[in-house]
Design an enzyme around this catalytic site. Structure first.
Site, PDB file in Angstrom:
ATOM      1  N   ALA A 335       0.854  -1.181   0.000  1.00  0.00           N
ATOM      2  CA  ALA A 335       0.000   0.000   0.000  1.00  0.00           C
ATOM      3  C   ALA A 335       0.890   1.231   0.000  1.00  0.00           C
ATOM      4  CB  ALA A 335      -0.929  -0.003   1.210  1.00  0.00           C
ATOM      5  N   GLU A 371      -1.063   2.397   7.104  1.00  0.00           N
ATOM      6  CA  GLU A 371      -1.152   3.528   6.177  1.00  0.00           C
ATOM      7  C   GLU A 371      -1.826   4.734   6.815  1.00  0.00           C
ATOM      8  OE1 GLU A 371       0.611   3.266   3.562  1.00  0.00           O
ATOM      9  OE2 GLU A 371       0.950   1.147   3.973  1.00  0.00           O
TER      10      GLU A 371
END
Length: 966
Positions: A335, A371
């Protein structure tokens, strides 16, 4: 000649400052920062005077600072054979020092015609244009240099406008094209998306592509109206493009001040899934292809909850009005934390309730938590330069464990993931060819090598250590001060140390004669990990604690075999916590003493007093709060073993039981402990019921398994392992489905994987029975009788014991399923077959130019084949014989190529293996240019395996023989 001499002196000087002295002397980064900035300013001034001089330094000059970008991109996806983009960018510049040139970044594949460049002075009632005398490209650093006819004056503001165009590649970096097959009409659809970290914004538009050149951005995207446009900020308005029918300009709100690598945009035909969370004031939407949107429900549910938790933890609101999560079919990383538009690999975001396992669910939660933590650590406050990348990734890794613990405490994520990280660090950082956490970076090509376990795992481990020794109140207060002070700006690690020291001293949680920087610099600026030696004096009830660097090789072997030679003695400031038999307090993990260094960085011994007598154990490193190994004297080991074999073994904390197993087996591996003692300790796990000790033990045994499986002693090892695994296999009910979730999912999967791999009869029979039911079902794509939590073991076992018909059946299931976690599971399981022809066929499918398998999955599948007893030699030979094809496949991505080689070396242990590796590396010297340390590390691992096989295997198997006879 004067220019060349000046440059030479400057580059050497900077290199000496930026490279931590692993032989002991540690440079102070504050001095480095000031000197580097001063020299950069002087250098910028020098070249401002001599504008045609060749600027030959890897960092941009500091004479100009960008303040704002107006970026406009038009993306063409209508013709699959001609995917490209065009654009223009206006950059507002502030002149810090008068100069006659502008140096910025533009990648080699980005076309920037001189005719489309304009420079004008931004001054009231003035439209003064600046003439350009020439344009120069310096490919070595991706520099695009404009030489000007007149000076840009200090204190003035100018606007630089450039036009550009480029192709949408398929390399999964920069601005690139991704595709998917729409099951509704079986047609291929294309989307575009960005991946700019670490240094690929320059391949999409001309910019000042370094993290400390922060600016605001107004982004406008041109596209056909059948597509969505996404970027960091919400859409402000959509305007029809008059000259293009059915095309739109999507205009986005202005961003906050941020680095270029965090800019993100995408043109796609996806659907959005809006999160419903009343506690979250931020508009939260998850985007994916239409046929997979239902797999986004879980991600859409937990994302806002994690965001709210982080706001409370940092006491700072998330500053943007929206957060988008985008599932990209082709994505190289897991990610990417782009501010306001996080991009994910599909398998990292999708969770299907009926088909994904509990471990898949935790995997998705962990990546989202990581994230979202970056929105503060990395986005709001960004490292000044890539040598402090660990500030981004280490913090995000650690904070994610706190977020997941808050999300679902029954997963025990904080303890399990942190132990997993510590054990990984203790193993990977025990080689000579490792690196410090804070690593000098002298060119863009070196940055990608920093995205490794040292940055992520070791970074998170030392942050946890610091959290423990300064206390939670000081930790949170210090983080808040750090984030507030450096918000929308850049920072170095010493800025964080200062904030945390002030907080720790205010709270009284750290001795006044110590500061965080003194301690932490010894962990970030030198490589390796310490081995703590404990010598107890039982009659005096004291113990002497000393330290040295822990290495898998002894010093004599290192000096004789390795290049470069071993550095001088290292020294760490080590927080010492401990528990004893009579005072088994494993709750208090804060240090009771410190192992220190002199001003000359020489280790000082520590004396522990008022310890118990010779019938009670002593255990250091409560809850494994710090990344070090412990070597006790033999009698203390015997006391520990006695305690572990008793009914009261749970008095020792579960993390410390795991640590003891890991230390004992690692010390035995490198010859510092006899296997007789280590295996006696290991034998206690027959009555261990917890996951973490088993994980630690089997991780160590896996290294032995990779060697022993190729020898005649394998039967002895297999017999011993059956003896060890039998009780826990039965307790976890083997391959029976756990309908009530009574058992730890990861524990059950781990034990079943080993049981079936070692051909435990009950395990294999159940796995084949499950698979056969699926195989004979009338609608295998609609109904799968294999329990989701057992599928990884069942699929691999079925392939290991199956034939071509079984393999083809599973391959067809991969082609049919739309569940991302199931696709990944099947791809790995197909590599478990023992049929040589199928493995060769599989490798040719993986690396075919038009393969159904996505490029992002190829390396993991290659690793799965290497782990296969039969597949190792096939995959290794495929790599050596098809290296040029692999270079073309990976577009000469050295990191991917070296990564495959490192996987090969993990399984190499014979003299022939080592010689073949050495010859291959010497025959491909071009790899050494950007990955020399990684290649030296690969060779060192092969050496370590070979040495163990030659020197330790005999003792190990003799001990197994005696135990098997018992």
């Amino acid at each position: 000649m004067l220019v060349n001499i000046t440059l030479t002196v400057f580059v050497i000087f900077d290199s000496q400052l930026a490279t931590p002295n692993s032989e002991f002397k540690i440079e102070k980064n504050t001095l480095h920062a000031r000197l580097e900035m001063r020299i950069l300013m002087l250098l910028s001034a020098f070249f401002a005077t001599f504008c045609y001089a060749s600027y030959d330094y890897y960092r941009l000059p500091r004479s100009i600072k960008p303040q704002h970008y107006n970026l406009r991109i038009m993306t063409h996806l209508e013709d699959a054979t001609r995917l490209f983009f065009t654009g223009d960018v206006e950059i507002q510049l502030r002149i810090l020092q008068s100069t006659k040139n502008i140096t910025l970044h533009a990648g080699a594949g980005l076309n920037v015609p001189k005719s489309g460049i304009r420079i004008k002075l931004l001054k009231h009632y003035c439209n003064e244009l600046v003439d350009i005398s020439s344009v120069q490209r310096l490919a070595k650093y991706d520099f695009y240099i404009l030489h000007l006819e007149q000076q840009l004056r200090q204190g003035q503001r100018y606007q630089l406008r450039l036009q550009f165009w480029g192709r949408l590649g398929r390399t999964m970096s920069g601005y690139y094209a991704s595709s998917y097959r729409d099951s509704a009409d079986n047609c291929t659809r294309f989307i575009s998306v960005t991946q700019f970290e670490p240094a690929d914004a320059r391949t999409a538009f001309p910019c000042f592509d370094e993290p400390n050149f922060k600016a605001t951005f107004n982004i406008t995207l041109g596209h056909h109206d059948q597509y969505n446009a996404l970027s960091n900020m919400p859409i402000l308005e959509r305007i029809p493009i008059c000259e293009r029918q059915n095309w739109l300009w999507s205009i986005f709100k202005q961003t906050e001040v941020m680095s270029t690598y965090l800019v993100a945009y995408s043109i796609n035909d996806f659907q959005g899934y809006a999160s419903q969370n009343q506690e979250c004031r931020v508009k939260f939407t998850t985007w994916a292809r239409a046929t997979a949107i239902e797999q986004c429900r879980y991600a859409a549910k937990i994302g806002p909850s994690l965001l709210v938790y982080y706001e409370e933890m940092f006491d700072i609101e998330y500053p943007l009005p929206k957060m988008d999560q985008l599932a990209v079919p082709d994505f190289s990383a897991g990610a990417m934390e782009n501010w306001g538009l996080i991009t994910y690999r599909e398998a990292a975001l999708f969770y299907a309730e009926e088909a994904s396992s509990q471990l898949d669910k935790q995997h998705v939660a962990n990546i989202i938590a990581h994230e979202l933590a970056h929105q503060w650590f990395g986005n709001l406050v960004t490292m000044e330069w890539w040598n402090d990348l660990w500030l981004n990734e280490g913090f995000a890794t650690y904070i994610a464990t706190l977020g997941m613990e808050k999300l679902c405490s029954k997963w025990h994520v904080y303890e399990e993931q942190m132990l997993d990280n510590v054990l990984a660090v203790l193993n990977t950082d025990a080689y000579c060819n490792t690196r410090p956490i804070h690593q000098a970076v002298c060119q863009a090509s070196q940055i990608s090598e920093l995205f490794d376990s040292i940055t992520y795992r070791k970074g998170s481990v030392i942050i946890r250590m610091m959290h423990i020794f300064i206390g939670d109140v000081a930790f949170r207060r210090g983080l808040n001060c750090y984030l507030v002070k450096h918000a929308y700006s850049n920072a170095r690690q010493e800025d964080l140390w200062l904030a945390l020291t002030e907080a720790a001293h205010q709270c009284g949680s750290m001795p006044l004669d110590l500061d965080v920087q003194t301690v932490m610099d010894t962990w970030t600026l030198q490589k390796g990990i310490p081995l703590i030696n404990v010598k107890r004096h039982y009659m005096m009830k004291t113990a002497t604690i000393t330290q040295q660097r822990f290495l898998l090789h002894d010093k004599e072997f290192v000096h004789k075999k390795l290049d470069p030679p071993l550095a001088e003695e290292s020294c760490w400031f080590v927080p010492i916590s401990y528990a004893t038999d009579c005072s088994s307090n494993f709750i208090a993990a804060e240090p009771r003493a410190w192992l220190r260094c002199t001003e000359q960085h020489e280790p000082l011994p520590l004396e522990l007093e008022q310890l118990p007598g010779d019938d009670e154990w002593l255990i250091l490193n409560v809850q494994v709060g710090s990344p070090y190994r412990v070597m006790y004297d033999t009698h203390n080991w015997e006391l520990i073993i006695k305690a572990l074999h008793s009914r009261a073994f749970k008095r020792i904390h579960v993390m410390n039981r795991a640590q003891l197993l890991d230390d004992a087996l690692a010390l035995a591996w490198c010859g510092l402990m006899h296997y007789e003692l280590a295996l006696e300790l290991l034998d206690y796990v027959r009555h261990e019921r917890e996951y973490m000790p088993w994980r630690a033990a089997l991780d160590q045994l896996d290294g032995i398994y990779r060697i022993v499986r190729h020898t005649s002693q394998y039967d002895e090892f297999q017999h011993f392992m059956h003896h060890l695994l039998g009780p826990i296999y039965c307790r976890l009910e083997g391959m029976q489905e756990d309908c009530d979730n009574r058992h730890h999912a990861a524990h059950k999967t781990l034990i079943n994987k080993w049981a079936c791999r070692l051909s435990l009869e009950d395990c294999v029979e159940h796995a084949l029975r499950y698979y056969h039911r699926w195989f004979i079902s009338r609608a295998p794509d609609e109904t799968n009788p294999v329990p989701a939590n057992l599928r990884s073991v069942v699929y691999c076992t079925a392939m290991r014991h199956g034939d071509a018909e079984d393999w083809n059946f599973l391959w067809q299931r991969y082609r049919s399923t739309t569940v991302a976690s199931e696709q990944r599971l099947i791809l790995l399981a197909l590599g478990c077959t023992h049929k040589v022809c199928l493995l060769q066929r599989y490798l040719s499918i993986i690396y075919h130019e038009k393969s159904f398998i996505r490029k992002q999955d190829a390396s993991q599948i290659f690793g799965a084949i290497l782990r296969n007893d039969v597949g190792f030699h096939i995959a290794r030979d495929f790599y050596f014989h098809n290296f040029q094809m692999l270079r073309d496949y990976y577009h000469s991505n050295t990191r991917e190529l070296v990564g495959l080689l490192q996987q090969i070396t993990q399984h190499s242990s014979s003299t022939r293996d080592y010689r073949q590796l050495r010859m291959f590396i010497h025959g491909h010297q071009e790899l050494l240019q950007s990955s020399s340390r990684s290649l030296r590390r690969a060779l060192e691992q092969a050496q370590a395996n070979l040495r163990w096989r030659q020197e330790q295997l005999c003792e190990f198997t003799n001990q197994l023989s005696m135990r098997n006879c018992d």
